[in-house]
Design an enzyme around this catalytic site. Structure first.
Site, PDB file in Angstrom:
ATOM      1  CB  SER B 116      -0.859  -0.060   1.264  1.00 22.84           C
ATOM      2  OG  SER B 116      -1.531   1.140   1.462  1.00 22.84           O
ATOM      3  CG  HIS B 120      -0.564  13.012   1.643  1.00 22.63           C
ATOM      4  ND1 HIS B 120      -1.825  13.325   1.195  1.00 22.63           N
ATOM      5  CD2 HIS B 120      -0.699  11.909   2.421  1.00 22.63           C
ATOM      6  CE1 HIS B 120      -2.684  12.445   1.689  1.00 22.63           C
ATOM      7  NE2 HIS B 120      -2.033  11.569   2.431  1.00 22.63           N
ATOM      8  CG  HIS B 130      -4.652   4.676  -2.626  1.00 26.51           C
ATOM      9  ND1 HIS B 130      -5.609   4.038  -3.395  1.00 26.51           N
ATOM     10  CD2 HIS B 130      -4.362   3.831  -1.611  1.00 26.51           C
ATOM     11  CE1 HIS B 130      -5.879   2.869  -2.854  1.00 26.51           C
ATOM     12  NE2 HIS B 130      -5.149   2.708  -1.781  1.00 26.51           N
ATOM     13  CG  ASN B 132      -4.160  -1.908  -1.595  1.00 27.35           C
ATOM     14  OD1 ASN B 132      -5.285  -2.374  -1.795  1.00 27.35           O
ATOM     15  ND2 ASN B 132      -3.288  -2.499  -0.804  1.00 27.35           N
ATOM     16  NE  ARG B 134      -7.285  -5.830  -1.003  1.00 29.90           N
ATOM     17  CZ  ARG B 134      -7.630  -4.768  -1.712  1.00 29.90           C
ATOM     18  NH1 ARG B 134      -6.729  -3.863  -2.054  1.00 29.90           N
ATOM     19  NH2 ARG B 134      -8.872  -4.601  -2.116  1.00 29.90           N
ATOM     20  CG  HIS B 164      -8.353   7.719 -16.105  1.00 28.64           C
ATOM     21  ND1 HIS B 164      -9.077   6.710 -15.531  1.00 28.64           N
ATOM     22  CD2 HIS B 164      -8.452   8.784 -15.258  1.00 28.64           C
ATOM     23  CE1 HIS B 164      -9.619   7.146 -14.391  1.00 28.64           C
ATOM     24  NE2 HIS B 164      -9.259   8.407 -14.195  1.00 28.64           N
ATOM     25  CG  HIS B 194     -19.915  13.314   4.072  1.00 29.58           C
ATOM     26  ND1 HIS B 194     -19.103  12.204   4.179  1.00 29.58           N
ATOM     27  CD2 HIS B 194     -19.100  14.369   4.266  1.00 29.58           C
ATOM     28  CE1 HIS B 194     -17.861  12.590   4.440  1.00 29.58           C
ATOM     29  NE2 HIS B 194     -17.828  13.889   4.496  1.00 29.58           N
TER      30      HIS B 194
END
Lengths: 294, 294
Positions: B116, B120, B130, B132, B134, B164, B194
């Protein structure tokens, strides 16, 4: 039902809100000695909030008030709201999981009113504080809830002692069981499992408070709100002139990271607010102005 | 079972980890023109991690590596771990809810290995990223999972397009359905309900990736990891000299607040990690060094 009681409760929260705002602005403005400077003259900015509905139905709302970038208050928010309508499926799910309401009907009518205050102070010697009180009503039940907890990044046993003594006095006036019960609840509620610590030095937390005597329960809730202002301003007045440097500021920023972790991962009010589609800026008003993670 | 495959997978993650660290340190050190200065000479600090157990049983572990306060990288973490043992009740609960594993036995034996990375960047013109990947194994099933997503606070359509395109090329080499499927999954996975927005400009996300051909699925997972380094370093090289001021920094700090909200409230890896008692510093390595909320 309970229409008069509901009006008294929501009026009280407005009144308490106004008192808190007046007191905090007075504390903030008392800080500036320079009559020609705008520094120290920051004020609360207010904004109406509305609970969104698909068909423009009236679901209630409130007002959020935030004061930023002061000498004393780096960010302090005071939200009040009175909301009503049908409880969404999500809300029913959350409430049947966390409340003793296993038989809550689907889409029951509810009413809730409350006040919530979170202050993040500029000086690392001034603790962050949180206070919330509320009344919740459905056709099946009513109750009060709330709490106050103190969150210093630099702990001072004397402050902690005085703060808890003030809460105990308020609780004891109503029932000598309240303080030990609600202190223990706060210790449990504000625990951060993944950090194996509480977010601060505790206080009281209560929910589903219903002794059967509405008048006395309301009076207790009011007293918790009334205790908040002097308990916090005493600490501010005593410590506001302490000098701090980059080491203390670093401690504060890291402690605020912890505070943000707690609120975003565990805080039930935050979860409930976000899950039920409230204004995210109002729900997340509690987040610190600046935070740091190593 | 699958012992050879497991060894190949965990070795690959170590190798990829070392490549990422070398490349990021080289990018960082290339930044400093002053041979006498320590600035720009920051390095990854490494620390072994262990999955805690009550009886000192070997449950696996890994290594976290963080480089901080660089010219380019304000905070970048690379975690690898290979863990095994019995799945806790909490983990089974999370997994039966989110995975297509309704019949997962209680306390099944599992094995998982992964890498992972979260970066920043100091410049607001350089996006956070980011990545990751696994592999997960239980007695009933095995699968790969992973993803890469780009999180600029100042969006650049050209960067987004190239990023992309690189992901699409990698996916298309294995199956032309992967990119559209996994892009859509990322758009859904990295959505913040939210805030009614995604945390960045997307990428790919996949889980329970099992075509029945382990060799090809492993190869696909490796290619995703291999794509990460050039896709990100191309952006860094192109934009690292752009000048920025306080307005751009403010945008970045607010965007990082959003990133922290996403990770603490919604990110499944974070929830899973904290719920299963992993080292909180390793689980929360993804959090930004500084964040701001209005």
């Amino acid at each position: 039902m309970m229409e008069i009681e509901k009006k008294r409760v929501s009026s009280w929260f407005w009144q308490l809100r106004n008192e808190i705002i007046s007191k905090f602005e007075a504390l903030e403005h008392g800080e500036s000695d320079d009559k020609h400077s705008n520094v120290g003259k920051v004020k609360f900015e207010k904004r109406k909030t509305h609970r969104p509905s698909r068909d423009n139905a009236d679901l209630g709302g409130g007002e959020m008030a935030i004061m930023r970038d002061g000498h004393l208050f780096e960010k302090v928010g005071v939200n009040i709201s009175t909301v009503y309508g049908e409880l969404s499926e999500t809300a029913v799910k959350v409430m049947t999981e966390t409340k003793r309401l296993p038989n809550l009907k689907s889409n029951p009518y509810f009413w809730a009113s409350g006040i919530s205050v979170v202050a993040h102070m500029k000086s690392p010697f001034l603790p962050a504080i949180h206070m919330n009180t509320r009344m919740f009503w459905t056709e099946d039940a009513w109750w009060f809830g709330g709490g106050i907890d103190l969150n210093p990044c630099i702990e001072d046993p004397e402050d902690t002692k005085k703060f808890h003594a003030a809460l105990k006095e308020t609780c004891d006036f109503h029932d000598s069981k309240f303080y030990p019960d609600y202190k223990m609840w706060a210790d449990k509620y504000f625990y951060i499992p993944h950090r194996k610590r509480t977010r601060g030095v505790g206080g009281i937390f209560f929910d589903e408070h219903n002794t059967g005597d509405w008048e006395n329960d309301f009076s207790f809730t009011q007293d918790v709100g009334r205790t908040f202002i002097p308990a916090f301003s005493d600490i501010i007045i005593q410590k506001k002139n302490l000098k701090w440097g980059p080491n203390e500021k670093e401690k504060q920023l890291l402690h605020r990271g912890l505070y943000a972790e707690y609120n975003l991962i565990y805080d039930r009010g935050t979860k409930f607010g976000l899950a039920t589609g409230h204004d995210p800026d109002a729900v997340l008003m509690s987040l610190p102005p600046h935070a740091k993670w190593l």
